[in-house]
Design a protein around this motif. Structure first.
Motif, PDB file in Angstrom:
ATOM      1  N   ILE A 159     -25.164 -39.475   4.926  1.00  0.00           N
ATOM      2  CA  ILE A 159     -23.664 -39.317   4.446  1.00  0.00           C
ATOM      3  C   ILE A 159     -23.809 -38.182   3.317  1.00  0.00           C
ATOM      4  O   ILE A 159     -22.785 -37.118   3.840  1.00  0.00           O
ATOM      5  CB  ILE A 159     -22.673 -40.978   3.430  1.00  0.00           C
ATOM      6  N   SER A 209     -22.142 -34.810   3.833  1.00  0.00           N
ATOM      7  CA  SER A 209     -20.975 -33.814   3.893  1.00  0.00           C
ATOM      8  C   SER A 209     -21.570 -32.727   3.081  1.00  0.00           C
ATOM      9  O   SER A 209     -21.060 -31.591   3.099  1.00  0.00           O
ATOM     10  CB  SER A 209     -20.520 -35.276   2.471  1.00  0.00           C
ATOM     11  N   THR A 210     -22.928 -32.871   2.250  1.00  0.00           N
ATOM     12  CA  THR A 210     -23.229 -31.617   1.714  1.00  0.00           C
ATOM     13  C   THR A 210     -23.032 -30.429   3.045  1.00  0.00           C
ATOM     14  O   THR A 210     -22.937 -28.898   2.626  1.00  0.00           O
ATOM     15  CB  THR A 210     -24.996 -30.997   0.889  1.00  0.00           C
ATOM     16  N   SER A 246     -21.402 -29.374   5.910  1.00  0.00           N
ATOM     17  CA  SER A 246     -20.078 -29.370   6.007  1.00  0.00           C
ATOM     18  C   SER A 246     -19.211 -28.868   4.530  1.00  0.00           C
ATOM     19  O   SER A 246     -19.290 -27.632   4.855  1.00  0.00           O
ATOM     20  CB  SER A 246     -19.575 -30.677   6.470  1.00  0.00           C
ATOM     21  N   SER A 247     -20.133 -29.111   3.814  1.00  0.00           N
ATOM     22  CA  SER A 247     -19.281 -28.179   2.619  1.00  0.00           C
ATOM     23  C   SER A 247     -19.947 -26.877   2.326  1.00  0.00           C
ATOM     24  O   SER A 247     -19.063 -26.378   2.302  1.00  0.00           O
ATOM     25  CB  SER A 247     -19.376 -28.783   1.364  1.00  0.00           C
TER      26      SER A 247
END
Length: 151
Positions: free
Chosen positions: A33, A37-38, A40-41
């Motif tokens: 996760i 998340s990283t 995508s950011s």
């Protein structure tokens, strides 16, 4: 009693394995996760930064082209260049001084037939044809007939 003692160790071992397995699963899921998340950011940030960079670069390129257009218009308005008594050497000296002043590689004077001071014919060039129609412009990059470089 010995059998009871073995069962306690077996239960303790099972609880320890289960706890360790649960912890491992939690860490792996948390890692996945966090990585997603990283990713995508970072992807969003890079694309946003790229769009901004492209806008700034386009504005800078437009500014540079407008500067070249103003330089060429200013040189075209110089009365010395239209003086019938000026020699080609004097014109070239004037153009060389202007080119150095503005950080340009060189300057060339092209007559109404398309012949430059350097002896080459530029009548086939878009910038010459546009100028002969009375319009100031900056052309697409072309290969110099003198240096062989893109100009």
């Amino acid at each position: 009693m010995a059998k009871l003692h073995i069962k306690k160790n077996s239960i303790g071992l099972n609880i320890g394995l289960a706890t360790g397995l649960m912890t491992l699963i939690f860490l792996v899921l948390f890692g996945i996760i966090a990585c997603a998340s990283t990713y995508s950011s970072v992807k969003t940030t890079v694309f946003t930064d790229m769009e901004h960079t492209v806008e700034v670069a386009a504005e800078r390129a437009d500014w540079e082209l407008q500067s070249f257009l103003h330089i060429s218009e200013g040189m075209g308005l110089d009365p010395a260049l239209s003086d019938e008594n000026i020699t080609n050497d004097e014109i070239q000296t004037l153009l060389t001084a202007r080119a150095e002043k503005y950080g340009l590689e060189r300057g060339n004077f092209i007559d109404i037939n398309g012949t430059g001071l350097d002896g080459n014919n530029y009548s086939d060039r878009e910038y010459f044809q546009t100028a002969m129609n009375g319009t100031s412009s900056v052309s697409e990059p072309v290969v110099s007939k003198i240096t062989g470089k893109t100009t």
